[in-house]
Design a protein around this motif. Structure first.
Motif, mmCIF file in Angstrom:
data_model
loop_
_atom_site.group_PDB
_atom_site.id
_atom_site.type_symbol
_atom_site.label_atom_id
_atom_site.label_comp_id
_atom_site.label_asym_id
_atom_site.label_seq_id
_atom_site.Cartn_x
_atom_site.Cartn_y
_atom_site.Cartn_z
ATOM 1 N N ARG A 11 33.489 15.935 77.075
ATOM 2 C CA ARG A 11 33.607 17.274 76.358
ATOM 3 C C ARG A 11 34.507 17.026 75.021
ATOM 4 O O ARG A 11 34.294 18.166 74.149
ATOM 5 N N GLU A 50 33.995 22.426 72.492
ATOM 6 C CA GLU A 50 33.585 23.976 73.024
ATOM 7 C C GLU A 50 34.714 23.780 74.061
ATOM 8 O O GLU A 50 34.872 23.274 75.195
ATOM 9 N N ARG A 59 35.755 26.380 76.109
ATOM 10 C CA ARG A 59 35.810 26.772 77.692
ATOM 11 C C ARG A 59 35.376 25.535 78.624
ATOM 12 O O ARG A 59 35.948 25.216 79.771
ATOM 13 N N PRO A 60 34.323 24.817 78.119
ATOM 14 C CA PRO A 60 33.858 23.633 79.014
ATOM 15 C C PRO A 60 34.772 22.682 78.981
ATOM 16 O O PRO A 60 34.818 22.058 80.180
ATOM 17 N N ALA A 119 37.709 23.772 81.324
ATOM 18 C CA ALA A 119 37.365 23.549 82.830
ATOM 19 C C ALA A 119 37.410 22.043 83.164
ATOM 20 O O ALA A 119 37.698 21.655 84.357
ATOM 21 N N ALA A 120 36.811 20.984 82.386
ATOM 22 C CA ALA A 120 36.934 19.927 82.854
ATOM 23 C C ALA A 120 38.142 19.300 82.656
ATOM 24 O O ALA A 120 38.631 18.749 83.843
ATOM 25 N N ARG A 133 27.766 28.031 87.367
ATOM 26 C CA ARG A 133 28.520 27.214 86.795
ATOM 27 C C ARG A 133 29.149 27.485 85.677
ATOM 28 O O ARG A 133 30.231 27.370 85.265
ATOM 29 N N ARG A 134 28.531 28.678 84.876
ATOM 30 C CA ARG A 134 29.162 29.119 83.852
ATOM 31 C C ARG A 134 30.412 30.050 84.427
ATOM 32 O O ARG A 134 31.682 29.932 83.724
ATOM 33 N N ARG A 169 33.393 27.675 85.021
ATOM 34 C CA ARG A 169 33.887 27.217 83.958
ATOM 35 C C ARG A 169 34.848 28.148 83.551
ATOM 36 O O ARG A 169 35.922 27.999 83.013
#
Lengths: 271, 112
Positions: A52, A63, A65-66, A69-70, A196-197, A200
């Motif tokens: 990411r 990005e 947010r992703p 989240a990761a 998934r969204r 995240r």
């Protein structure tokens, strides 16, 4: 980590390649074990955070947010949607969707229709000729024979066309059922993407404060998460995350790779 | 018109991009479906989309329904009479029973 570039070897937690002719992308690729010839790295495999964020370069786009989240997942955090996500993913993996293709039946019908039309014209033409010959009192037997042949061929063509139509109708029915399955698959895929969204969002929120602190703690002019520079965001995400694979840094406000590694909490390759 | 219906996320996104890029050909958009002008260009876009996502793109050709030319009078009359019924909760089967209006099972078996 152990690094080999063009015959030279480096080891350790913080490696400085700034005097070596190698790009951040080449080193990143080598960390993924996909490096160009001459660039090899022995190190733990990179994970989703590396995917990411990528190398820390001046205009890196992350990005947010992703990436957060990761980073959250790398710290062992989970989301309430995780079980639903696993279930949906498993169902989708097992889902078989039959083909929904009627192309050969369409081609066959189109060809049969063309042939039928061609023969109809031919029969009409030959009828006209037979008629004309008779009216002129001439011998029409050859033309009559041709007409009979053409009429017979036309009858066959009509049969073929009717058969082709039936086949297409059947295939369309089958295609409709196949599409029912595809529609169900689409619904599942949409539900999975939504879950998934949501996951995240939950995970990124769980590390929001740490991320804000990391942005604040980044050396240089004070920045805030709302309008931090891309490079600062990348550094902050890596600092929040718990990763073992080396981070490629081409541009960082630290005096040396070792300090960078300490700040990030991970091995560093300065390019 | 040409009716395009998509059956996968990728095909749906591709349709959205096509509609955005060629607004002049798009008569109507419905999310994962669209109506295109029945021109060769409309056909070209439809077929290209199907090439890209075989099995996940359905292409149909529609035409307006002229009920006065194509639908029997008894069906038209039944529709109008049923819509004008006194009891809103009455299903059509019940409404038609004992009248001259066509039985729904017969309607279901009769092709237009």
């Amino acid at each position: 980590m152990r690094l080999r570039v063009d015959g030279r070897t480096w080891t350790g937690r913080a490696v400085d390649l700034s005097s070596v002719d190698v790009t951040p992308d080449a080193v990143s690729a080598a960390i993924r074990d996909e490096g160009p010839a001459g660039v090899e790295i022995e190190c733990p495999a990179p994970g989703p955070v590396h995917d990411r964020v990528g190398p820390v370069v001046p205009n890196c786009t992350v990005e947010r947010r992703p990436a957060l989240a990761a980073a959250a997942r790398s710290r062992g955090l989970t989301a309430p949607q995780d079980e639903a996500i696993a279930d949906l993913a498993a169902t989708l993996a097992d889902l078989e969707v039959p083909a929904a293709d009627t192309e050969s039946a369409r081609k066959r019908l189109a060809a049969a229709g063309e042939e039928r039309d061609r023969l109809r014209e031919r029969v009409a033409e030959l009828r006209g000729r037979v008629q004309a010959l008779r009216e002129a009192g001439a011998d029409a037997s050859d033309a009559e024979a041709e007409l009979a042949e053409a009429a017979s061929a036309l009858a066959e063509a009509e049969t073929e066309r009717a058969a082709a139509e039936q086949v297409l109708a059947r295939e369309r029915e089958a295609a409709r059922e196949a599409r029912d399955a595809r529609e169900r698959r689409l619904e599942l895929e949409d539900r999975l993407a939504n879950r998934r969204r949501a996951a995240r969002a939950h995970l990124a929120d769980a590390v929001r404060e740490r991320f804000g602190a990391a942005i604040h703690e980044a050396p240089g002019p004070a920045e805030v998460p709302a309008d931090a520079r891309p490079r600062t965001i990348a550094l902050a995400v890596y600092r929040v995350a718990d990763v073992a694979a080396p981070i490629v840094v081409a541009d960082a406000p630290f005096p040396d790779p070792a300090t960078t590694a300490d700040w990030l909490g991970a091995p560093v390759v300065r390019v | 018109m040409l009716l395009l219906v998509t059956y996968s996320r990728a095909a749906r996104t591709a349709l959205r991009n096509v509609c955005r890029a060629h607004e002049g050909v798009v008569v109507r958009r419905f999310g994962r479906a669209a109506l295109l002008e029945p021109t060769e260009f409309g056909a070209f876009l439809a077929l290209r989309l199907r090439e890209k996502h075989p099995d996940d793109v359905q292409v149909e050709r529609t035409r307006p329904l002229n009920e006065y030319a194509e639908v029997p009078e008894r069906v038209r009359e039944a529709a109008a009479a049923y819509e004008a019924r006194d009891q809103p909760a009455t299903p059509y089967e019940q409404f038609a029973a004992g009248t001259d209006h066509p039985d729904p099972d017969l309607l279901r078996d009769a092709e237009l």
